[in-house]
Scaffold this motif. Structure first.
Motif, mmCIF file in Angstrom:
data_model
loop_
_atom_site.group_PDB
_atom_site.id
_atom_site.type_symbol
_atom_site.label_atom_id
_atom_site.label_comp_id
_atom_site.label_asym_id
_atom_site.label_seq_id
_atom_site.Cartn_x
_atom_site.Cartn_y
_atom_site.Cartn_z
ATOM 1 N N ALA A 180 0.833 -1.205 0.000
ATOM 2 C CA ALA A 180 0.000 0.000 0.000
ATOM 3 C C ALA A 180 0.869 1.258 0.000
ATOM 4 O O ALA A 180 0.493 2.291 -0.543
ATOM 5 N N ASP A 210 -2.893 -8.579 -1.217
ATOM 6 C CA ASP A 210 -3.539 -7.398 -1.792
ATOM 7 C C ASP A 210 -3.318 -6.189 -0.877
ATOM 8 O O ASP A 210 -3.579 -6.271 0.321
ATOM 9 N N PRO A 211 -2.835 -5.066 -1.427
ATOM 10 C CA PRO A 211 -2.612 -3.892 -0.581
ATOM 11 C C PRO A 211 -3.892 -3.377 0.076
ATOM 12 O O PRO A 211 -3.838 -2.668 1.070
ATOM 13 N N ILE A 212 -5.024 -3.779 -0.474
ATOM 14 C CA ILE A 212 -6.297 -3.290 0.048
ATOM 15 C C ILE A 212 -6.490 -3.675 1.515
ATOM 16 O O ILE A 212 -7.221 -2.991 2.251
ATOM 17 N N ALA A 263 -4.575 -3.293 3.826
ATOM 18 C CA ALA A 263 -4.039 -2.247 4.706
ATOM 19 C C ALA A 263 -5.151 -1.288 5.133
ATOM 20 O O ALA A 263 -5.122 -0.717 6.224
ATOM 21 N N LEU A 264 -6.134 -1.116 4.274
ATOM 22 C CA LEU A 264 -7.228 -0.194 4.606
ATOM 23 C C LEU A 264 -8.112 -0.747 5.720
ATOM 24 O O LEU A 264 -8.698 0.008 6.483
#
Lengths: 195, 371
Positions: B284, B362-364, B366-367
């Motif tokens: 991310a 998936d960097p998602i 991190a959210l």
């Protein structure tokens, strides 16, 4: 600084994911800082996440094994910036958020508010055009939450960047320059008075 | 390896535990490698020391000295071939008794006094100076047999007079005793006649020791003269138990490599799963898959190299204590280094399965990764 408010499931986080080049939109187009992200390849989106946007995550999202200073230096390492310059900049940013004296502390040795300050400083390390902020006060008491949003406003103006903050707390959203509301994935007039 | 190094420092307990397991595998690998080398030495060091390139055996005897017999005309014919020097070579296992009554198992090797074999194997010692004179290798000397002693072969009663000591040499786990070929014939074929050589045994040998220059068509020579010609290395398999021992040791060591790969793979799979939020955060923040992979692999490599080197050193230390005792054990730097390198590569290979997952994060996440 723009605050986006809305109920859970309204699409606030999805908007951040798309704006932050983490997810491709199912339809429509997306432009951030004048750059189109709509059809950007994975490698380009990776670069954009570093160069174009800075993220401030919920609960700070710091790496447990890194000190506050190293959290910021990591961004420089990812961008292959010179080490000495990276360190100087990291120390300066920690000073800006009031943590110069705690640069060598790890997340476990910092309070929730301090961790979020480190997160804000980290997001500013790569000189982003846009700061994307995801529920930055979810783990903080009200006074600390006000302090953190105040810091965000201050840093936004100091660094002359655009900040998009997603929050469910309408009282905090009022501290932003502009407030918009998201309902079912669409922007709607804000239900809180703009500052 | 910015994050990888700091993870090692921060979670040192977990990595130390993992490293200890690898280090123990490395210790075991070094000890088994030493045992394997020792068994090989014990099995064929006497043959390996011979200054020959090839050996000629009686056909269909699987390079086994005890099954093969060649007569003098055949050996002489081999020696007349262009590019080939040939000498008779006899090898028979005996039980013997030293001067003090000590029982020793020996491999009696009959060689031509003054020939190329004798010159190389026993050097300046005078083999053949006296008819019953033999030169014992250090293994026999270690059993309390000294120069001037008499060693008596059981059953035949043939007496051997020790006239010299040669470097350590064994064959089929028995210490080698070098004898003139005539004495070997008397001991081998005179076992049932009280040491008297029957006329039919004149000129016989187990095999022919060959020095072959390059370019000689050995298969053609072998067919023409009715012998099986094999390289010296190929003849190792004829040593009793050699193939089974080396195969067993290799199998055990190979299993250790597989165990190391599985252990490292399992550890880093769990570690990678635990780190998914961190990896998502890294991507991310703009870290490429390549950077994250390099960081993770660098971390694995550091753990593997450190743990393997530590284990190899400890194993070598323990091996030094074992070496020289009754256990056939020999530490060889090249064998240890090779084993350590293979172990490290096996661990890295095992970790690849786990580390590959890094690229799929998936960097998602991190959210959603609220702490």
């Amino acid at each position: 600084m723009v605050a986006v408010v809305g109920a859970s499931g309204s699409g606030k986080s999805s908007m951040l994911a798309v704006a932050g080049a983490m997810r491709q939109p199912d339809s429509g187009r997306i432009h951030v800082g004048g750059i189109s992200l709509t059809d950007a390849a994975a490698s380009k989106r990776c670069h954009l996440r570093h160069d174009l946007v800075g993220f401030v995550f919920q609960g700070s999202n710091l790496l447990a094994s890194l000190t506050a200073l190293e959290q910021l230096e990591l961004v420089g390492r990812i961008g292959r910036a010179p080490r000495a310059a990276t360190r100087r900049k990291a120390l300066a940013l920690l000073g800006e958020v009031g943590l110069a004296a705690k640069a060598e502390r790890r997340p476990g040795q910092l309070s929730g508010g301090e961790r979020q300050r480190v997160g804000i400083a980290r997001a500013l390390m790569a000189d982003p055009a846009v700061l994307l902020v995801d529920e930055p006060t979810s783990a903080l008491d009200h006074q600390r939450a006000i302090d953190i949003v105040g810091l965000l406003v201050e840093e936004t103006h100091r660094h002359q960047i655009a900040t998009l903050m997603v929050t469910h707390d309408r009282s905090l959203a009022g501290l932003a320059d502009r407030v918009i509301e998201m309902r079912d994935g669409r922007l709607a007039p804000a239900a809180v008075p703009e500052r | 390896m910015f994050v990888g190094l700091r993870d090692l420092r921060h979670a040192w307990g977990r990595f130390a535990l993992m490293g200890s397991v690898i280090a123990l595998v490395a210790v075991l690998t070094v000890l088994l490698t030493g045992l394997s080398t020792g068994l090989v030495n014990s099995g064929i060091s006497g043959l390996r020391a011979m200054p020959i390139t090839d050996l000629a055996f009686q056909p269909k005897t699987n390079s086994t000295f005890s099954q093969s017999t060649l007569d003098a005309p055949t050996i002489a014919a081999l020696g007349r071939q262009p590019g080939i020097d040939a000498e008779p070579l006899g090898l028979t296992f005996f039980n013997a008794q030293g001067a003090t009554g000590t029982a020793v198992s020996i491999a009696l090797v009959g060689i031509e006094p003054g020939g190329f074999m004798a010159n190389s194997l026993v050097g300046g010692s005078h083999l053949g100076g006296t008819p019953a004179g033999v030169i014992v290798s250090r293994g026999v000397a270690a059993d309390g047999v000294h120069v001037g002693d008499r060693v008596t072969l059981t059953r035949s009663g043939v007496a051997l007079h020790v006239v010299g000591i040669a470097p350590t040499a064994t064959y089929g786990h028995a210490a080698v005793v070098y004898a003139p070929i005539s004495l070997w014939r008397q001991a081998t074929y005179g076992q049932v006649t009280g040491g008297v050589l029957p006329p039919s045994a004149q000129g016989l040998a187990s095999a022919a020791a060959l020095q072959v220059r390059s370019g000689v068509n050995l298969s053609g020579v072998g067919k023409r003269l009715g012998v099986d010609i094999v390289t010296k290395q190929h003849a190792y398999a004829g040593s009793p138990g050699y193939s089974a021992e080396t195969a067993t040791m290799s199998l055990i060591i190979d299993f250790l490599y597989v165990i190391a790969a599985l252990v490292v793979g399992a550890f880093f799979t769990v570690w990678t799963i635990q780190r998914q939020a961190d990896i998502g955060l890294l991507t991310a923040l703009g870290a490429s898959n390549g950077l994250v992979l390099r960081d993770a692999l660098g971390q694995v490599a550091l753990v593997m190299v450190g743990a393997t080197a530590t284990g190899a050193l400890v194993g070598s230390g323990v091996g030094t204590l074992i070496q020289g005792g009754t256990v056939p054990f020999a530490l060889q730097a090249d064998a240890i280094v090779t084993a350590a390198v293979i172990l490290t590569v096996a661990g890295l290979a095992g970790s690849l399965v786990a580390v590959r997952r890094v690229a799929a994060v998936d960097p998602i996440i991190a959210l959603g990764a609220a702490s």
